[in-house]
Write an enzyme that holds these catalytic residues in place. Structure first.
Site, PDB file in Angstrom:
ATOM      1  N   GLN A   1      32.471  39.433  41.881  1.00 54.78           N
ATOM      2  CA  GLN A   1      33.529  39.230  42.877  1.00 54.78           C
ATOM      3  C   GLN A   1      34.207  40.554  43.225  1.00 54.78           C
ATOM      4  OE1 GLN A   1      33.019  37.353  40.193  1.00 54.78           O
ATOM      5  NE2 GLN A   1      33.634  35.227  40.483  1.00 54.78           N
TER       6      GLN A   1
ATOM      7  N   ASP B   1      44.285  32.162  36.954  1.00 54.26           N
ATOM      8  CA  ASP B   1      43.839  30.805  37.315  1.00 54.26           C
ATOM      9  C   ASP B   1      44.738  29.748  36.710  1.00 54.26           C
ATOM     10  OD1 ASP B   1      41.351  32.545  37.719  1.00 54.26           O
ATOM     11  OD2 ASP B   1      40.888  30.656  38.713  1.00 54.26           O
TER      12      ASP B   1
ATOM     13  N   ASN C   1      42.435  34.179  33.280  1.00 50.20           N
ATOM     14  CA  ASN C   1      41.896  34.795  34.503  1.00 50.20           C
ATOM     15  C   ASN C   1      40.422  35.143  34.247  1.00 50.20           C
ATOM     16  OD1 ASN C   1      42.302  35.728  37.252  1.00 50.20           O
ATOM     17  ND2 ASN C   1      42.031  37.796  36.437  1.00 50.20           N
ATOM     18  N   LYS C   2      39.783  35.657  35.256  1.00 56.38           N
ATOM     19  CA  LYS C   2      38.346  35.954  35.194  1.00 56.38           C
ATOM     20  C   LYS C   2      37.984  36.690  33.915  1.00 56.38           C
ATOM     21  CE  LYS C   2      35.759  35.018  37.496  1.00 56.38           C
ATOM     22  NZ  LYS C   2      35.047  33.756  37.164  1.00 56.38           N
TER      23      LYS C   2
ATOM     24  N   ARG D   1      35.901  22.170  39.052  1.00 56.66           N
ATOM     25  CA  ARG D   1      36.140  23.349  38.206  1.00 56.66           C
ATOM     26  C   ARG D   1      37.382  23.068  37.341  1.00 56.66           C
ATOM     27  NH1 ARG D   1      35.636  29.127  40.741  1.00 56.66           N
ATOM     28  NH2 ARG D   1      35.017  29.561  38.599  1.00 56.66           N
TER      29      ARG D   1
ATOM     30  N   ARG E   1      36.062  30.204  46.372  1.00 53.62           N
ATOM     31  CA  ARG E   1      36.519  30.398  45.001  1.00 53.62           C
ATOM     32  C   ARG E   1      37.853  31.142  45.031  1.00 53.62           C
ATOM     33  NH1 ARG E   1      37.319  35.093  45.665  1.00 53.62           N
ATOM     34  NH2 ARG E   1      37.820  35.226  43.470  1.00 53.62           N
ATOM     35  N   GLY E   2      38.434  31.314  43.812  1.00 48.83           N
ATOM     36  CA  GLY E   2      39.787  31.857  43.727  1.00 48.83           C
ATOM     37  C   GLY E   2      40.729  30.664  43.626  1.00 48.83           C
ATOM     38  N   ALA E   3      41.617  30.699  42.650  1.00 48.02           N
ATOM     39  CA  ALA E   3      42.407  29.507  42.321  1.00 48.02           C
ATOM     40  C   ALA E   3      43.116  28.876  43.532  1.00 48.02           C
ATOM     41  CB  ALA E   3      43.392  29.849  41.201  1.00 48.02           C
TER      42      ALA E   3
HETATM   43  O1  MRU Z   1      35.529  32.195  39.355  1.00 45.90           O
HETATM   44  P1  MRU Z   1      36.460  32.623  40.438  1.00 45.90           P
HETATM   45  O2  MRU Z   1      35.875  33.635  41.365  1.00 45.90           O
HETATM   46  O3  MRU Z   1      37.052  31.437  41.168  1.00 45.90           O
HETATM   47  O4  MRU Z   1      37.643  33.327  39.669  1.00 45.90           O
HETATM   48  C1  MRU Z   1      38.741  33.800  40.380  1.00 45.90           C
HETATM   49  C2  MRU Z   1      39.703  34.572  39.577  1.00 45.90           C
HETATM   50  O5  MRU Z   1      39.570  34.708  38.380  1.00 45.90           O
HETATM   51  C3  MRU Z   1      40.876  35.121  40.303  1.00 45.90           C
HETATM   52  O6  MRU Z   1      41.312  36.281  39.691  1.00 45.90           O
HETATM   53  C4  MRU Z   1      41.997  34.102  40.260  1.00 45.90           C
HETATM   54  O7  MRU Z   1      41.561  32.858  40.748  1.00 45.90           O
HETATM   55  C5  MRU Z   1      43.165  34.532  41.032  1.00 45.90           C
HETATM   56  S1  MRU Z   1      42.869  34.308  42.765  1.00 45.90           S
HETATM   57  C6  MRU Z   1      44.149  34.757  43.684  1.00 45.90           C
END
Ligand code: MRU
Length: 333
Positions: free
Chosen positions: A191, A232, A242-243, A86, A47-49
């Site tokens: 996370q 994201d 973002n999250k 996603r 996970r993470g963009a």
């Molecule tokens: O749902 P996730 O864990 O994929 O969400 C990730 C985030 O919101 C991060 O902050 C974002 O992707 C930036 S990653 C460098």
């Protein structure tokens, strides 16, 4: 964390650390199967963009290992499957579109796998470089030795390289500009308390985990100098998804006169998206709210609303750090 990688291409397969098990168990997924990698993205094993984008690029390439005909139809089917995993992180679509233009520009189909794999590796290396640029440019936001609060996870685990917001914090720490980090636990999938804490520990940075709702009090107590998060998807006007919980932080920062920054590679900027209202926000399953891991904590019959992301309006963002530069408002990408 320097002793392992979140995404690695080994033995003609993709190797991913299973992030759902961290920090208690370090276990890897080794696969050359597109469906398995698509599931890993959906389950947040990766996970993470930026990490999602890099993994999807490898998955698409790997799916051509054994294909011998009907290349165009096969490409479209596999592209569609991966784009369905996603919806919010634009890096996924960016990376898959890069792969698509590589495929469309092939002059023949004699070595589709080899050519796509080369492209996936380029996307991976490009992310490493982008992370380096972000970390370097991020130093500009520090005017003194600071205590930073961050949300979700944005380090090595979230990217193909050293990270985005996390890498800024790490580089600043190495330059004696960060003295302490508060890591939002980041409900519901934690996370922050699992992954960011793990990365902070590995980087030797002093930190505490706090519940998301503690951020306001920390700011009221004057304990936070600045907040940095990842993104994201950043719209052309700077509105940033973002999250879930990031918007709360930005509003709190405004009230407490604390600068709120976003750090993200240019592959997270969606120039085709005019503003945040156009960003598709992923909704997650009820199970992630009524259960913690395998333990049910609330009743299945209760309804749940679980957006994975929120959108922070551009006017709350003091700066957007990319590998190009520190962008200041007004934003016009
Ligand atoms: O749902 P996730 O864990 O994929 O969400 C990730 C985030 O919101 C991060 O902050 C974002 O992707 C930036 S990653 C460098």
């Amino acid at each position: 964390m320097s002793n392992f990688k979140c995404i690695e291409f080994v033995d003609d397969k993709l190797k991913l650390i299973d992030q759902t098990k961290l920090p208690l168990v370090e276990e890897y997924i080794l696969s050359d199967d597109l469906e398995r990698i698509a599931l890993a993205i959906e389950r947040l094993e990766v996970r993470g963009a930026p990490a999602i984008g890099v993994s999807a690029a490898y998955a698409l390439a790997l799916s051509f290992k054994f294909i011998k005909d009907d290349y165009e139809n096969e490409f479209q089917k596999k592209y569609d499957r991966l784009t369905s995993t996603r919806p919010t992180a634009v890096n996924l679509f960016w990376a898959l579109d890069e792969m698509k233009s590589k495929f469309e520009n092939l002059t023949d189909y004699t070595n589709v796998y080899g050519e796509l794999l080369k492209k996936a590796k380029e996307i991976h290396n490009d992310d490493v470089e982008k992370c380096d640029g972000i970390a370097k440019n991020g130093l500009e936001i520090f005017t003194k030795r600071s205590t930073v609060l961050t949300h979700c996870n944005t380090g090595q685990l979230a990217t193909g390289g050293g990270g985005t917001a996390f890498y800024v914090i790490q580089r600043a720490f190495e330059n004696d500009l960060v003295e302490f980090v508060y890591a939002d636990e980041t409900r519901p999938l934690l996370q922050g308390s699992r992954l960011t804490a793990f990365e902070l520990e590995k980087a030797g940075i002093l930190f505490k985990i706090n519940t998301d709702s503690t951020a306001a009090m920390l700011m009221q107590q004057g304990k936070i100098d600045l907040v940095i998060t990842g993104a994201d998807r950043v719209a052309a006007n700077g509105d940033s998804a973002n999250k879930i919980g990031t918007y709360n932080l930005a509003v709190l920062c405004k009230y407490h006169r604390i600068p709120f920054y976003i750090a993200a590679p240019t592959s997270t900027i969606d120039k085709n998206c005019p503003d945040g209202s156009q960003i598709k926000i992923e909704e997650r399953s009820k199970d992630e709210i009524i259960k913690i891991k395998d333990v049910q904590i609330s009743k299945r019959e209760y309804d749940v609303y679980s957006p994975a992301f929120d959108v922070t309006p551009n006017e709350l963002i003091a700066g957007i750090i990319t590998e190009e530069k520190l962008h200041k408002p007004p934003y016009n990408f």
